[in-house]
Design an enzyme around this catalytic site. Sequence first.
Site, PDB file in Angstrom:
ATOM      1  CE1 TYR B 130      14.430  -2.574 -37.110  1.00 22.62           C
ATOM      2  CE2 TYR B 130      13.947  -0.257 -36.740  1.00 22.62           C
ATOM      3  CZ  TYR B 130      14.617  -1.246 -37.432  1.00 22.62           C
ATOM      4  OH  TYR B 130      15.492  -0.905 -38.436  1.00 22.62           O
ATOM      5  CD  GLN B 191      16.463  -5.870 -43.650  1.00 23.54           C
ATOM      6  OE1 GLN B 191      15.469  -5.403 -44.216  1.00 23.54           O
ATOM      7  NE2 GLN B 191      17.647  -5.280 -43.694  1.00 23.54           N
ATOM      8  CG  ASN B 214      13.105   2.982 -42.373  1.00 24.05           C
ATOM      9  OD1 ASN B 214      12.297   2.051 -42.336  1.00 24.05           O
ATOM     10  ND2 ASN B 214      14.333   2.847 -42.823  1.00 24.05           N
ATOM     11  CB  SER B 237       7.337  14.489 -32.857  1.00 25.47           C
ATOM     12  OG  SER B 237       7.164  14.546 -31.478  1.00 25.47           O
ATOM     13  CD  GLN B 259       7.519  17.996 -30.442  1.00 25.66           C
ATOM     14  OE1 GLN B 259       7.632  18.094 -29.228  1.00 25.66           O
ATOM     15  NE2 GLN B 259       7.544  16.838 -31.065  1.00 25.66           N
ATOM     16  CG  HIS B 262      11.871  15.363 -32.476  1.00 21.94           C
ATOM     17  ND1 HIS B 262      12.671  14.332 -32.068  1.00 21.94           N
ATOM     18  CD2 HIS B 262      11.261  15.819 -31.363  1.00 21.94           C
ATOM     19  CE1 HIS B 262      12.552  14.165 -30.762  1.00 21.94           C
ATOM     20  NE2 HIS B 262      11.705  15.063 -30.304  1.00 21.94           N
ATOM     21  CD  GLU B 327       4.328  12.822 -30.123  1.00 26.79           C
ATOM     22  OE1 GLU B 327       4.590  13.760 -30.915  1.00 26.79           O
ATOM     23  OE2 GLU B 327       5.072  11.839 -29.977  1.00 26.79           O
ATOM     24  CG  HIS B 328       4.896  15.853 -26.811  1.00 25.39           C
ATOM     25  ND1 HIS B 328       5.401  15.659 -28.082  1.00 25.39           N
ATOM     26  CD2 HIS B 328       5.391  14.842 -26.053  1.00 25.39           C
ATOM     27  CE1 HIS B 328       6.169  14.583 -28.092  1.00 25.39           C
ATOM     28  NE2 HIS B 328       6.176  14.056 -26.880  1.00 25.39           N
ATOM     29  CG  ASP B 361      11.064  14.143 -25.071  1.00 22.13           C
ATOM     30  OD1 ASP B 361       9.927  13.652 -25.181  1.00 22.13           O
ATOM     31  OD2 ASP B 361      11.440  15.141 -25.715  1.00 22.13           O
ATOM     32  CD  GLU B 415     -27.912 -13.911 -31.827  1.00 24.00           C
ATOM     33  OE1 GLU B 415     -26.971 -14.731 -31.839  1.00 24.00           O
ATOM     34  OE2 GLU B 415     -27.823 -12.772 -31.339  1.00 24.00           O
ATOM     35  CG  HIS B 420     -24.697 -21.051 -30.072  1.00 25.94           C
ATOM     36  ND1 HIS B 420     -24.233 -21.518 -31.270  1.00 25.94           N
ATOM     37  CD2 HIS B 420     -23.787 -20.128 -29.649  1.00 25.94           C
ATOM     38  CE1 HIS B 420     -23.084 -20.900 -31.564  1.00 25.94           C
ATOM     39  NE2 HIS B 420     -22.798 -20.057 -30.586  1.00 25.94           N
TER      40      HIS B 420
END
Lengths: 431, 431
Positions: B130, B191, B214, B237, B259, B262, B327-328, B361, B415, B420
């Site tokens: 996506y 969708q 989103n 981020s 940063q 963003h 994250e970074h 990046d 068991e 088995h």
Amino acid sequence: MIRLSTAHAGFEAEFRTLLDQARETTAKVDAAVAGIIAEVRAEGDAALLRLTGRFDRWAPASADGLRVTPAEIEAARAACAPALLDALDLAATRIERFHAAQLPRDVELDDPLGLTLGMRWSAIEAVGIYVPGGKAAYPSSVLMNAIPAQVAGVRRIAMCVPTPDGALNDLVLAAAHRAGVTEIWRVGGAQAIAAMAWGTASIAPVDRVAGPGNAYVAEAKRQVFGRVGIDSIAGPSEVVVLADASQNPAQIAIDLLAQAEHDESAQAILITTSAQMAHAVEHAVEEALGTLARAEIAAESWRRHGAIIVVHDWEEGAALVDRLAPEHLEIMVSQPGPLFDRIRHAGAAFLGAHCPEALGDYVAGPNHVLPTGRTARFASGLSVFDFLKRTTWIAAEKRGLEAIGPAAVALAEAEGLTAHARSVAMRLGQG
Amino acid sequence: MIRLSTAHAGFEAEFRTLLDQARETTAKVDAAVAGIIAEVRAEGDAALLRLTGRFDRWAPASADGLRVTPAEIEAARAACAPALLDALDLAATRIERFHAAQLPRDVELDDPLGLTLGMRWSAIEAVGIYVPGGKAAYPSSVLMNAIPAQVAGVRRIAMCVPTPDGALNDLVLAAAHRAGVTEIWRVGGAQAIAAMAWGTASIAPVDRVAGPGNAYVAEAKRQVFGRVGIDSIAGPSEVVVLADASQNPAQIAIDLLAQAEHDESAQAILITTSAQMAHAVEHAVEEALGTLARAEIAAESWRRHGAIIVVHDWEEGAALVDRLAPEHLEIMVSQPGPLFDRIRHAGAAFLGAHCPEALGDYVAGPNHVLPTGRTARFASGLSVFDFLKRTTWIAAEKRGLEAIGPAAVALAEAEGLTAHARSVAMRLGQG
């Protein structure tokens, strides 16, 4: 049980029906679980004591009593038959060895332009293992969940197991002991998952939760996902057995039933190139069924979800396996290797006549926590990778920055991110 | 922006507040998304056309028109500046090389008892990528999502990208072309996720969906999880910059702002051993802010979520990083290696003064899709591992079965799983 043959005109439609058959109706427990998690977050240990009393009909006077003591673990081990402890030890040793062989290597790439790139594996720091209680308390699952975490290097493993009516399961505790798990809490259900994810005064929070459970446990894992990591949410178990005319139908039948005895939603499917074998196995299943301790469960699974499919050749057979993407795949043909090489999607494979799936469930070494419900198309069995994570890294000399920096500036500007562009340009003396 | 110092008595409480600060309010879109998925499942292409008309104010006459044509891709490439295509190509080549170095090896273990155990990696067959449209259409993200799938050996990569008002993004299409993606659908939102997971007459279903989006896209990924695999659901981020007194405050400031630009929920944190550096960076941020194209966004992020923390030494600093699990992580100290070795939890690290995060990046090679919101404690950046899966396997000679089978029988009986036990016992001549 349904009988299919690729030679029938209606085969494709019948096979699709088999593929799309929903074997499980998920109980709607979202709201109940959300309520339990909220209670544990708000009240911590007090909520654990209250919920344990309500669901397990047992509760200690204070939260200290929720933790299994070293003396209880020792007593549990002493109560186990020595042969069973030996069997656990053999299993654990083999599981350790196989999972150690999975451990990946770090990457370090030197770049002629003046950069070094790397990827470093490290263990998750704290992991929670959920172990179901009561009927479905399987010591083998304790080994299969805890040992990969140990081998990965996890520093802290906390285990939660419900003890309905206060009863401890000796073999489960012995398995935990063998796997090196010393922090064991007598807490079950959604409240156990909530406690491990959010922490209470007694139970420190973990970073990842693994292990099987009922609908409440599964839903609780879904709801805490993101706060902590979770393992996959297992559906009912399944096996596909591939067999040619050279095999023993009684062995195939008992292998199918070993899957069917798990629960009524389990699925056992035989795919064979031999119509004669199809008949012989069908007959052998009926014969063996009556002799099982869990005959009713196995019969219901076989009746509802069992299938025998006759194929023209193994090219057809392999294609059907990939569409089924089964959790377990037994390849009982005279030359299993080449057939296995043609198959792309399966959780675990068992090659040849001497390799029933039950061997892998307990002692062979690979994990028995495997992707169910066709998810082997994209998911894998439990492994050390579930308890490791990666940090990538970059180091650059000035000439490395000069070599690739201008391209970063161009792309950052094209994306409208001017601070990104300037953070590189400034270091190139252009800022 | 908050200023903290480990020398202050209230530090621990203040730091905890910073850790627990929720930077994102999740929109409640569950029901809307469930409705969209149901429409796509029920009506397929017709639903895609209707929903695309509604949300993107554009729709072709038939579903054929939803697919981007080879001529459109060629025209998009021709419309891109050659220098940008070169930058994309440099980035793609480096990303390919780094991800190829991640490819793991199969395991095969011969066992002296007469068993062979193995683990085989294979690619997921079909993957959906996506790509967000409109403002946040980042060609770099196309490379970062598609190339690991290509390197892993995925046979089919389908890409969905919304084209609001019918407008195609040239550089996004050029990036898809460079990454070898030829199946591109002009469909966005929930969708698109529904179509990739369930399939329509035009869009064949995939096995795994990856890529940012989103709130609707994130919720749709949550709802199709299980039907298909998904990547992690990214939050806002963040970066942590470690800097000693030897660094250039203007460079640190622009890195923090890279940063912050963003979005308003992004977080930039400086940890430094130098109170003087803390002041200098604070001043440099204020100065640089006015010069940015996205100054308002960056200012809001810095005001709301920015932090400067003065620590006594790097032992303290490393411990704070592990609690933040960023994250970074930029390590701008004179000897970054030893400090990096002390840190356990970070998505990606950038070592030394010549290595701003923006380099990673775009062009360095490691992936820029990374775990956010402290999930680096248990999660990792996107990699070839996201597009691979494992099948374990067992082969046993008769003597192997004889050596370990009795332990499997003992555990299966303990068991209560008699089928088995018998599936092993029968092969030992005990059935």
